[in-house]
Scaffold this active site. Structure first.
Site, PDB file in Angstrom:
ATOM      1  N   ARG A 379      36.114  41.453  30.143  1.00 36.69           N
ATOM      2  CA  ARG A 379      37.106  40.905  30.755  1.00 36.69           C
ATOM      3  C   ARG A 379      38.309  40.412  29.813  1.00 36.69           C
ATOM      4  O   ARG A 379      39.249  40.378  30.074  1.00 36.69           O
ATOM      5  CB  ARG A 379      36.739  39.849  31.612  1.00 36.69           C
ATOM      6  CG  ARG A 379      37.790  39.016  32.457  1.00 36.69           C
ATOM      7  CD  ARG A 379      37.323  37.982  33.424  1.00 36.69           C
ATOM      8  NE  ARG A 379      36.273  37.115  32.823  1.00 36.69           N
ATOM      9  CZ  ARG A 379      35.548  36.464  33.700  1.00 36.69           C
ATOM     10  NH1 ARG A 379      35.594  36.385  35.258  1.00 36.69           N
ATOM     11  NH2 ARG A 379      34.918  35.519  33.336  1.00 36.69           N
ATOM     12  N   VAL A 501      41.397  42.463  40.291  1.00 37.46           N
ATOM     13  CA  VAL A 501      39.891  42.892  39.796  1.00 37.46           C
ATOM     14  C   VAL A 501      39.379  42.073  38.715  1.00 37.46           C
ATOM     15  O   VAL A 501      40.235  41.256  38.188  1.00 37.46           O
ATOM     16  CB  VAL A 501      40.247  44.398  39.444  1.00 37.46           C
ATOM     17  CG1 VAL A 501      40.397  45.128  40.651  1.00 37.46           C
ATOM     18  CG2 VAL A 501      40.842  44.624  38.149  1.00 37.46           C
ATOM     19  N   GLU A 502      38.232  41.983  38.458  1.00 35.70           N
ATOM     20  CA  GLU A 502      37.310  41.102  37.625  1.00 35.70           C
ATOM     21  C   GLU A 502      37.631  39.908  37.591  1.00 35.70           C
ATOM     22  O   GLU A 502      37.861  39.166  36.586  1.00 35.70           O
ATOM     23  CB  GLU A 502      37.680  41.884  36.199  1.00 35.70           C
ATOM     24  CG  GLU A 502      37.161  43.272  35.562  1.00 35.70           C
ATOM     25  CD  GLU A 502      37.312  43.716  34.570  1.00 35.70           C
ATOM     26  OE1 GLU A 502      37.557  42.824  33.678  1.00 35.70           O
ATOM     27  OE2 GLU A 502      36.997  44.838  34.013  1.00 35.70           O
ATOM     28  N   GLY A 503      37.656  39.473  38.705  1.00 36.57           N
ATOM     29  CA  GLY A 503      37.903  37.813  38.846  1.00 36.57           C
ATOM     30  C   GLY A 503      39.292  37.654  39.386  1.00 36.57           C
ATOM     31  O   GLY A 503      40.068  37.663  38.612  1.00 36.57           O
TER      32      GLY A 503
END
Length: 846
Positions: A379, A501-503
């Site tokens: 991330r 995305v990704e949190g």
């Protein structure tokens, strides 16, 4: 005046104790000495002195006597902690323990050791990595046509897929031992950033296999057999990977995925083996429509106890070839018309041999830990790089556009209304790049900074959103017209994807940064929770008492430092560097101390209830994040040997981040659960009020001007993206126009000196011939002026389409099966009809 001297000496002594975080006994002795001195000097009257001594002795005895402290302080506080801070679940512990802490912990704890940051080596690429960027990456960028990708093919062209495979773009993180490139995190980040400046669709396609996915999981957790088989194939592009985590009912709450696998016996390759019958329904999976190997997260259960006594085994990760019977894959989502492959996947009772579990049977049920560990690194690389790439591209070419686009006889970049967004774009781009470089360098140094990765993902994608919106505003109609000439729309349409995305950023800000940061960065909190929840009461109380004693000294130190630094406007802080940026380090240290103390009080007051106070948690995240971004910008300025041309940029970023940190702290105190306590804390951390200011208009003018003319500073700011001045290129033509405009400036100056203005109407330039005849300019000057005007017109021109073409833009675009699979021979669109060029002419029924 004698009392002033004594008070000054006492304050200096207390400051020294706070700065060194002295022990409780040292504090006790120091306060006793201060009371004696004040009494003997006559500055403490009898009655006030008696009261002061009584209070001091009561506290000193209670705190320094272990038995009394345990009985009257530690035990009650332990019981309070047990009530307000319930034991962590295993899922929470796994998430919190993922990765490690780094520079953010220094900022969180209130006394940042700047030598730790400034002594870290400046990030640099190897010769091999730079050659890859100058060779294959540059060639790839020249191949990319975003209009063709997003509006014609809805996919990368076949030749681009082939190029990516041949040059092993999908194997950047895979070691050379397995046929990959074995690149550093910095190289991975820089490749993604450069490709982003040409095509976000291509950047996403490159970054996903190198981020959280099968390769990363295999490297850390796979069996040797799995590594030997899959990693070379992934590196060569023979396998296209995807990883499926998100389900329709489990997005941000990934731990609640409903997908499951039942341990059982099943047939595989003609024999009975142990495995799982897996059922799943996933969506939003990047590369899923073209994937040949599916990474899948699901919950494993063993109701028949084939593996042991446990029935619920936990989240598990497996690698499943997509041609396995029962795997449904191939349909596509259309995320913001961005052109990259993304879609759903599902399966019902698909038999997965136990050998397909990543890491084999030994890793069954450990999938959540795998994902959290890998996410803590990935991330911090891909999405921050994407945000930086969009920011650099938008800043460079918006500056060029603002220079060549004229209104009211002036370049629009000279108007203060346009200067403001230009300054913001340049400043935020400098900030994004600094954070990207610092985080990548930390990862390459062996750190796994989970909180930092969340901070940088959030702030870089939010800054990306601001920068691209500002770029759209400056361009006006030039940016909103779709077509092959538009060089901003790729970043504009991809920004919401990066935010999500990704949190998702709302979740990252309101729950992850401070929630995880408090547990990981606080030096005593986890120790106190574990001690309070220890089933062995006696041992737990001993552990709690020791942690509490240290915690009290920590809190007292931060409180004293926050007050003293606030009263002196941070002048008592020792700056680690001299020069114009030194005072920014001092203010950061002051804010860090204030943050640490207020966070401490909040955690004590709210306990586990802070989980539900997401607005308050979000403001703590804002403050911590802005302090980190500011320190990253200061570090970059030092790493680049303090170029004078960059000083306006680093000053703008520092002032912007410090002001935002101050505002976040003000928001915390204004919305504090206890108004009385909030007001008391305000007096302590803002004794002189809020003195930090947003970057001034004068500084903004300096920063904006950097984008409006060719310079080394402009080149440093936008270094690492694809640069072109090709007049046939969608972005190159505006850079070309800027160059021509500067080349023609001497001609414009001659015309201005002669009092000649170009006509305000029409397109005929015959007036130039008359000017030549009068000897004001030469024929060569006129040609130069004409080239500049033609370049300007080309730069500001927008696309238009025939009516039938315009109408087709509003119809549903055909979904093309990707050439990523052509050499694998797998059919990706099932039950649909395709024509001879691969377009779906009839989609299957839902």
């Amino acid at each position: 005046m004698g009392w002033v001297i004594w008070i000054g000496l006492i304050v200096a002594a207390l400051f020294a104790l706070a700065r060194t975080r002295a022990s409780l006994r040292v504090w006790t002795a120091a306060v006793a000495v201060a009371l004696v001195v004040l009494g003997l000097s006559g500055y403490l009257a009898f009655i006030p002195g008696l009261v002061s001594w009584a209070l001091f002795l009561a506290l000193a005895v209670a705190l320094n006597s272990r038995s009394l402290r345990r009985k009257y302080l530690s035990a009650p506080l332990r019981d309070y902690v047990r009530r307000v801070l319930p034991p962590l679940s295993q899922t929470e512990k796994t998430a919190i323990e993922a990765g490690g802490v780094w520079w953010e912990a220094e900022l969180f704890r209130g006394d940042p050791q700047w030598s730790k940051l400034l002594s870290a080596p400046a990030p640099s690429l190897t010769t091999e990595e730079q050659a890859f960027l100058d060779g294959p990456v540059e060639a790839l960028c020249r191949m990319l046509d975003e209009w063709q990708i997003t509006q014609v093919l809805n996919d990368l062209p076949p030749e681009v897929w082939a190029f990516l495979k041949v040059h092993r773009f999908f194997g950047m993180i895979i070691p050379k031992l397995y046929g990959g490139l074995g690149f550093s995190a910095l190289a991975h980040s820089t490749v993604v950033m450069k490709v982003t400046s040409r095509s976000c669709a291509a950047a996403v396609t490159v970054m996903v296999p190198n981020s959280l996915g099968p390769a990363e999981l295999l490297l850390h957790y796979g069996t040797e057999t799995q590594k030997d088989y899959y990693l070379p194939r992934l590196a060569r592009g023979e396998e296209i990977p995807c990883f499926a985590l998100t389900a329709p009912t489990a997005g941000s709450d990934a731990g609640a995925i409903p997908d499951f696998g039942i341990v059982c016996q099943g047939e595989h390759e003609g024999r009975q083996v142990l495995g799982l019958r897996v059922t799943w329904d996933k969506r939003y999976i990047t590369l899923a429509p073209v994937a040949t190997v599916l990474g899948l997260a699901f919950k494993a259960f063993d109701p028949d106890h084939l593996l042991g006594d446990e029935q619920e085994l936990g989240i598990t990760c497996a690698l499943i070839p997509t041609d396995t019977p029962g795997v449904n894959i191939g349909r596509r989502h259309n995320p913001m018309d961005a052109g990259f492959q993304n879609g759903p996947t599902s399966g019902k009772d698909v038999f997965v041999p136990i050998d397909w579990i990543i890491g084999g049977e030994a890793q069954l049920g450990r999938g959540w830990a795998m994902l959290m560990e890998c996410l803590s690194v990935g991330r911090g690389i891909s999405l921050p790089a994407l945000g930086t790439g969009v920011g650099k591209h938008a800043s460079r070419y918006t500056g060029a556009y603002a220079r060549v686009r004229r209104q009211f006889g002036l370049p629009i970049g000279r108007f203060e209304g346009v200067e403001e967004p230009l300054a913001r774009m340049a400043g935020l781009t400098y900030m994004m790049d600094a954070a990207r470089l610092l985080t990548a360098a930390a990862i390459d140094a062996g750190e796994r900074p989970s909180v930092v990765s969340a901070i940088v993902k959030y702030h870089n994608t939010e800054a990306m959103r601001q920068v691209i919106n500002d770029a759209m505003d400056v361009h006006g109609g030039r940016a909103i017209c779709m077509g092959p000439r538009n060089y901003l729309v790729s970043g504009y349409k991809s920004t919401p994807v990066a935010i999500t995305v990704e949190g998702a950023n709302i979740l990252t800000r309101s729950m992850i940064v401070f929630g995880q940061g408090a547990m990981r960065c606080h030096p005593y909190l986890v120790r106190e929770i574990d001690a309070a929840c220890n089933p062995n009461v006696a041992v737990g109380l001993d552990d709690f008492d020791r942690a509490l004693l240290a915690h009290l000294g920590y809190s007292a130190s931060n409180a004293a430092r926050a007050l003293l630094y606030g009263l002196t406007h941070a002048y008592l802080v020792r700056a680690p560097v001299d020069g114009p940026t030194g005072h920014y380090y001092r203010h950061l240290t002051r804010l860090s101390a204030a943050f640490a103390f207020v966070a401490d009080v909040t955690l004590l007051l709210m306990g586990g209830g802070l989980k539900r106070m997401e607005k308050l948690s979000g403001r703590f995240a804002d403050m911590l994040g802005n302090m980190f971004m500011c320190s990253a910008a200061l570090k970059r300025f030092e790493d680049t040997s303090r170029p004078a041309g960059d000083l306006p940029l680093v000053e703008w970023v520092a002032q912007y981040c410090l002001f935002n940190s101050q505002q976040a702290l003000d928001g915390i105190l204004r919305n504090f659960p206890s108004r009385i306590l909030g007001a008391s804390l305000r007096v302590l951390v803002f004794p002189l009020g809020r003195r930090l200011r947003y970057p001034s208009d004068a500084l903004g003018h300096e920063v904006a001007t950097l984008l409006l003319a060719p310079s080394e500073t402009r080149d440093r700011l936008t270094a690492g993206i694809h640069l072109t001045a090709d007049p046939a290129d969608r972005a190159g033509r505006v850079e070309h126009a800027m160059q021509q405009a500067f080349a023609a400036e001497p001609v414009e100056n001659k015309l201005r000196a002669a009092g000649i203005k170009p006509p305000h109407y029409g397109y005929d330039d015959a007036w130039l011939d008359a000017v030549i005849a009068r000897g004001i300019i030469t024929g060569e000057d006129a040609a130069l002026y004409r080239r500049a005007q033609e370049a300007m017109l080309q730069a500001i021109r927008v696309d238009d389409f025939a009516a039938i073409d315009a109408e087709s833009q509003s119809t549903r675009k055909p979904q093309r099966t990707s050439s990523a699979q052509e050499d694998v021979g797998l059919v990706r669109i099932k039950n649909g009809t395709t024509n001879d060029v691969g377009y779906v002419t009839k989609l299957p029924d839902p």
